[in-house]
Design a protein around this motif. Structure first.
Motif, PDB file in Angstrom:
ATOM      1  N   LEU A  29      62.081 -86.491 -70.325  1.00  0.00           N
ATOM      2  CA  LEU A  29      62.473 -87.930 -69.506  1.00  0.00           C
ATOM      3  C   LEU A  29      61.919 -89.034 -69.822  1.00  0.00           C
ATOM      4  CD1 LEU A  29      65.371 -87.291 -67.606  1.00  0.00           C
ATOM      5  CD2 LEU A  29      65.321 -88.589 -69.844  1.00  0.00           C
ATOM      6  N   LEU A  30      59.666 -88.704 -68.827  1.00  0.00           N
ATOM      7  CA  LEU A  30      58.785 -89.616 -69.467  1.00  0.00           C
ATOM      8  C   LEU A  30      58.078 -89.276 -70.195  1.00  0.00           C
ATOM      9  CD1 LEU A  30      56.694 -90.836 -67.287  1.00  0.00           C
ATOM     10  CD2 LEU A  30      56.035 -89.014 -67.159  1.00  0.00           C
ATOM     11  N   ILE A 103      66.383 -96.684 -67.353  1.00  0.00           N
ATOM     12  CA  ILE A 103      65.940 -95.289 -66.915  1.00  0.00           C
ATOM     13  C   ILE A 103      67.763 -94.959 -67.159  1.00  0.00           C
ATOM     14  CG2 ILE A 103      65.400 -93.094 -65.167  1.00  0.00           C
ATOM     15  CD1 ILE A 103      63.149 -95.029 -66.435  1.00  0.00           C
ATOM     16  N   LYS A 104      68.292 -96.075 -66.615  1.00  0.00           N
ATOM     17  CA  LYS A 104      70.089 -95.598 -66.624  1.00  0.00           C
ATOM     18  C   LYS A 104      70.291 -95.277 -68.456  1.00  0.00           C
ATOM     19  CE  LYS A 104      74.483 -96.890 -64.819  1.00  0.00           C
ATOM     20  NZ  LYS A 104      75.780 -97.985 -66.375  1.00  0.00           N
ATOM     21  N   LYS A 105      69.526 -96.488 -68.972  1.00  0.00           N
ATOM     22  CA  LYS A 105      70.230 -95.769 -70.638  1.00  0.00           C
ATOM     23  C   LYS A 105      69.215 -94.389 -70.892  1.00  0.00           C
ATOM     24  CE  LYS A 105      68.733 -98.619 -75.060  1.00  0.00           C
ATOM     25  NZ  LYS A 105      68.822 -99.226 -75.452  1.00  0.00           N
ATOM     26  N   VAL A 106      68.600 -94.111 -70.341  1.00  0.00           N
ATOM     27  CA  VAL A 106      67.928 -92.752 -71.131  1.00  0.00           C
ATOM     28  C   VAL A 106      68.747 -91.042 -70.395  1.00  0.00           C
ATOM     29  CG1 VAL A 106      65.681 -93.963 -71.731  1.00  0.00           C
ATOM     30  CG2 VAL A 106      66.226 -92.597 -69.917  1.00  0.00           C
ATOM     31  N   PRO A 113      68.528 -87.440 -63.586  1.00  0.00           N
ATOM     32  CA  PRO A 113      67.451 -87.732 -62.829  1.00  0.00           C
ATOM     33  C   PRO A 113      67.871 -88.170 -61.301  1.00  0.00           C
ATOM     34  CG  PRO A 113      66.828 -89.545 -64.286  1.00  0.00           C
ATOM     35  CD  PRO A 113      68.388 -89.267 -64.360  1.00  0.00           C
ATOM     36  N   SER A 114      67.622 -87.109 -60.458  1.00  0.00           N
ATOM     37  CA  SER A 114      67.590 -86.883 -59.142  1.00  0.00           C
ATOM     38  C   SER A 114      67.492 -88.470 -58.720  1.00  0.00           C
ATOM     39  CB  SER A 114      67.248 -85.440 -58.512  1.00  0.00           C
ATOM     40  OG  SER A 114      66.152 -85.725 -58.155  1.00  0.00           O
TER      41      SER A 114
END
Length: 428
Positions: A29-30, A103-106, A113-114
């Motif tokens: 994700l990063l 972040i929500k988009k990916v 993610p937690s």
């Protein structure tokens, strides 16, 4: 999300539908979020006590050296935005929402993610946009499996004091906890260590040796000539490599000499010509950190002592405070701490004339009934029990005379509640 409050609530609700993922998941994700575009030098900080203070001292030193500094910390006291900052300015609501949406988009329901991972990824997205020269990353708990540990090659790692905390995740022995913290040590990356317990130092140095990581070990022998003044502390920091005389801290917290020493040692390891003796001295002197022996009103101190080592560090400072009147303590704690030992240390110190005890505004809080069971075992200290922190605070204020001192400790949650309460009372 249209508002900051909506974004914050979404993140608070994450534990309801997301579990912790592997470091490989977080790293993927990063990479999707920042790619290879993080050019900042990175400092990684783990440990049980003192992580936030070390971060704050390092940030101040780096700022005094002329650099912009991104910082990601946990937990927060009053607002989630405190966790992500550039220099000493927390992320704006607009930038928070922007990174939140990224972040929500990916994220997906299958790979969401937690809570902590989400905020870490938001921080890295924000830092990618702002490009600070340095980024300071504080682990949440542990180190080996922490989301921040997906950074493969930081410039320096720091491990603060190792103590008993989060044992349900990290183990019941100091050596087990130290092994989890040691998980941030990377091959060839220098690591600065606090030598407080032989069993943790042994584990950490063995990990560093296996990773061929230079280990800079800071202990009590490196901190000399400590003088507690009216509102400040000065001391000498000496190792085989550095010798600083009369470094000055704007605090009365004795334990901060150790955290400042770690920050100084890490700053020197960075081997940056702009980090000078002058910027180190000025950085330490100007550093501020909320909730660590913070005097919020005359004779009222907030201290984030949230475990047994924190309580012991608190009373080591309290016994040298020069109080001419009575000392009062406002105490609240979460139930997953060893609060029976914390309470025993408070009683044994003999420093407080009276304690006001409160539950916290979190489902993790120890209840009044649980606290009464422990406090009821002791008869040599006057205790009162209250429905909430506001009632306990107002009660102690009604008792306090000019020469008296009130300390508020036991949980970071409590510190945040009191700060919010005081701000609300000031605005009424």
């Amino acid at each position: 999300m249209k508002t900051y409050m909506e974004a914050e609530q979404y993140i608070l609700d994450i534990p309801k539908f997301a579990g912790k993922h592997t470091l490989a998941d977080t790293k993927r994700l990063l990479e999707e979020i920042v790619g290879g575009r993080i050019k900042s030098r990175i400092i990684h900080v783990a440990g049980t006590n003192g992580k936030g203070s070390v971060c704050a001292y390092l940030r101040s030193i780096l700022m005094e050296s002329g650099y912009s500094v991104g910082m990601f910390i946990s937990p927060h006291l009053e607002t989630m935005r405190e966790r992500i900052s550039i220099n000493d300015v927390m992320i704006s609501e607009e930038d928070f929402i922007s990174s939140f949406e990224k972040i929500k988009k990916v994220s997906s329901k299958e790979n969401h993610p937690s809570f902590f991972e989400f905020l870490f990824l938001m921080a890295m997205d924000y830092f990618r946009k702002r490009e600070p020269k340095y980024i300071i990353l504080e682990t949440g708990l542990g180190g080996r499996l922490d989301a921040t540990n997906c950074i493969e090659k930081p410039d320096v790692c720091i491990i603060t004091e190792i103590g008993f905390d989060h044992m349900q995740y990290l183990g019941n022995q100091i050596c087990e906890i130290a092994a989890e913290k040691a998980g941030i040590i990377k091959p060839g990356v220098p690591v600065v260590l606090m030598d407080k317990r032989p069993e943790s130092t042994k584990v950490l140095t063995e990990y560093a040796k296996k990773a061929q990581s230079p280990a800079i070990i800071i202990g009590k022998d490196n901190i000399l000539n400590v003088n507690i003044n009216n509102k400040t502390i000065d001391f000498s920091f000496h190792t085989g490599y550095y010798n600083y005389v009369s470094l000055l801290l704007d605090t009365v917290a004795l334990y901060q000499t150790e955290n400042a020493a770690l920050a100084v040692a890490a700053a020197k390891v960075l081997n940056d010509e702009k980090i000078t003796e002058s910027s180190i001295r000025n950085g330490l002197r100007l550093a501020k950190w909320q909730g660590r022996m913070e005097e919020v009103m005359p004779g009222i101190y907030l201290d984030g002592a949230h475990n047994e080592d924190g309580i012991e560090a608190l009373w080591q400072t309290v016994q040298r405070d020069g109080c001419k009147g009575k000392r009062f303590l406002l105490f609240g704690v979460v139930r997953d701490k060893r609060y029976d030992i914390m309470i025993e240390k408070i009683i044994e110190s003999g420093l407080f004339n009276q304690v006001a005890i409160t539950p916290l505004e979190t489902d993790r809080s120890a209840t009044i009934e649980e606290l009464k069971t422990i406090w009821g075992q002791y008869t040599k200290m006057t205790c009162s029990f209250h429905v909430d922190a506001e009632e306990a605070y107002d009660y102690l204020l009604s008792l306090k005379k000019e020469e008296d001192v009130i300390y508020i400790a036991g949980s970071i949650y409590l510190i945040g509640q009191i700060k919010s309460l005081m701000r609300r009372k000031q605005n009424d």
